[in-house]
Design a protein around this motif. Structure first.
Motif, short mmCIF file in Angstrom:
data_model
loop_
_atom_site.label_atom_id
_atom_site.label_comp_id
_atom_site.label_asym_id
_atom_site.label_seq_id
_atom_site.Cartn_x
_atom_site.Cartn_y
_atom_site.Cartn_z
N ILE A 9 36.87 43.69 48.50
CA ILE A 9 36.38 43.74 47.12
C ILE A 9 36.81 42.52 46.34
O ILE A 9 36.39 42.31 45.23
CB ILE A 9 36.85 45.03 46.41
CG1 ILE A 9 38.36 45.17 46.41
CG2 ILE A 9 36.18 46.24 46.99
CD1 ILE A 9 38.88 46.35 45.62
N PHE A 10 37.68 41.68 46.91
CA PHE A 10 38.13 40.46 46.27
C PHE A 10 38.06 39.32 47.26
O PHE A 10 38.16 39.51 48.45
CB PHE A 10 39.59 40.57 45.80
CG PHE A 10 39.80 41.57 44.71
CD1 PHE A 10 39.44 41.27 43.41
CD2 PHE A 10 40.35 42.80 44.97
CE1 PHE A 10 39.64 42.18 42.39
CE2 PHE A 10 40.54 43.71 43.96
CZ PHE A 10 40.18 43.40 42.68
N GLU A 23 35.31 43.57 38.40
CA GLU A 23 35.36 44.91 38.97
C GLU A 23 36.75 45.20 39.50
O GLU A 23 37.47 44.29 39.91
CB GLU A 23 34.34 45.04 40.11
CG GLU A 23 32.91 44.86 39.65
CD GLU A 23 31.93 44.95 40.81
OE1 GLU A 23 32.36 45.08 41.97
OE2 GLU A 23 30.73 44.88 40.54
N HIS A 24 37.11 46.46 39.50
CA HIS A 24 38.39 46.92 40.05
C HIS A 24 39.58 46.26 39.35
O HIS A 24 40.52 45.80 39.99
CB HIS A 24 38.45 46.68 41.56
CG HIS A 24 37.27 47.23 42.29
ND1 HIS A 24 37.09 48.58 42.49
CD2 HIS A 24 36.19 46.61 42.82
CE1 HIS A 24 35.95 48.77 43.14
NE2 HIS A 24 35.38 47.60 43.35
N TRP A 28 43.43 44.68 40.72
CA TRP A 28 43.81 43.27 40.49
C TRP A 28 45.06 43.19 39.63
O TRP A 28 46.00 42.45 39.93
CB TRP A 28 42.65 42.53 39.84
CG TRP A 28 42.96 41.13 39.45
CD1 TRP A 28 42.90 40.03 40.25
CD2 TRP A 28 43.38 40.67 38.16
NE1 TRP A 28 43.25 38.91 39.53
CE2 TRP A 28 43.55 39.28 38.25
CE3 TRP A 28 43.62 41.30 36.94
CZ2 TRP A 28 43.96 38.50 37.17
CZ3 TRP A 28 44.02 40.54 35.87
CH2 TRP A 28 44.19 39.15 35.99
N ASN A 29 45.10 43.98 38.55
CA ASN A 29 46.23 44.01 37.64
C ASN A 29 47.51 44.37 38.37
O ASN A 29 48.54 43.73 38.19
CB ASN A 29 45.94 45.02 36.53
CG ASN A 29 47.07 45.20 35.55
OD1 ASN A 29 48.16 45.59 35.92
ND2 ASN A 29 46.79 44.95 34.30
N SER A 30 47.46 45.37 39.20
CA SER A 30 48.65 45.79 39.93
C SER A 30 49.14 44.72 40.89
O SER A 30 50.34 44.51 41.03
CB SER A 30 48.35 47.12 40.64
OG SER A 30 48.55 47.10 41.97
N GLN A 84 44.29 31.35 37.90
CA GLN A 84 43.89 31.25 39.30
C GLN A 84 43.23 32.53 39.78
O GLN A 84 42.42 32.49 40.70
CB GLN A 84 45.10 30.96 40.20
CG GLN A 84 45.55 29.55 40.18
CD GLN A 84 46.73 29.33 41.11
OE1 GLN A 84 47.54 30.23 41.34
NE2 GLN A 84 46.84 28.13 41.65
N GLY A 85 43.59 33.63 39.16
CA GLY A 85 43.04 34.92 39.55
C GLY A 85 41.73 35.27 38.88
O GLY A 85 41.28 36.40 38.97
N MET A 86 41.10 34.33 38.20
CA MET A 86 39.84 34.59 37.49
C MET A 86 38.66 33.99 38.24
O MET A 86 38.72 32.85 38.70
CB MET A 86 39.86 33.92 36.11
CG MET A 86 40.89 34.42 35.14
SD MET A 86 40.52 36.05 34.52
CE MET A 86 41.58 37.02 35.59
N SER A 87 37.60 34.74 38.30
CA SER A 87 36.35 34.17 38.82
C SER A 87 35.77 33.26 37.74
O SER A 87 36.17 33.30 36.58
CB SER A 87 35.35 35.29 39.15
OG SER A 87 34.87 35.88 37.97
#
Length: 111
Positions: A9-10, A23-24, A28-30, A84-87
């Motif tokens: 999913i990522f 999504e989700h 991702w947050n965790s 870095q964690g952003m699309s």
């Protein structure tokens, strides 16, 4: 370098930060929360950091300056990891944000 798997999913970067695509969010947050905790950065996300204040006492000014610089570095490191964690679709929402706590709050309220 980004690798993807049709069952995933990522997409994951080489440093294993999940890329959030809208999504989700909870998943991702965790994952990012654990990264921040292991790098002693979670406090920056929860509490932010204090802005520089004028120094009247020269004896403690040096210690306060050192502490301030450490906090600025922690904020920058944390914000870099969030970015870095952003699309490419999500990143513009936090593009102009300078504090990790503010970026985290924007994402939390929108997703």
């Amino acid at each position: 370098m980004t690798t993807t798997n049709s069952n995933s999913i990522f997409s994951h970067t080489t440093n294993q930060i999940s890329v959030f695509n809208g999504e989700h969010y909870d998943y991702w947050n965790s994952q990012l929360e654990i990264i921040f905790i292991t790098q002693d950065l979670w406090e920056v996300v929860e509490e932010g950091y204090a802005e520089r204040q004028s120094q009247k006492d020269a004896s403690c000014a040096e210690d306060k300056e050192k502490s301030y610089k450490e906090n600025v570095m922690k904020n920058a490191t944390t914000l870099r990891l969030v970015q870095q964690g952003m699309s490419k679709v999500i990143y513009p929402r936090i593009f102009s944000v300078k504090k990790a706590k503010d970026a985290w709050e924007i994402l939390k309220t929108e997703f």
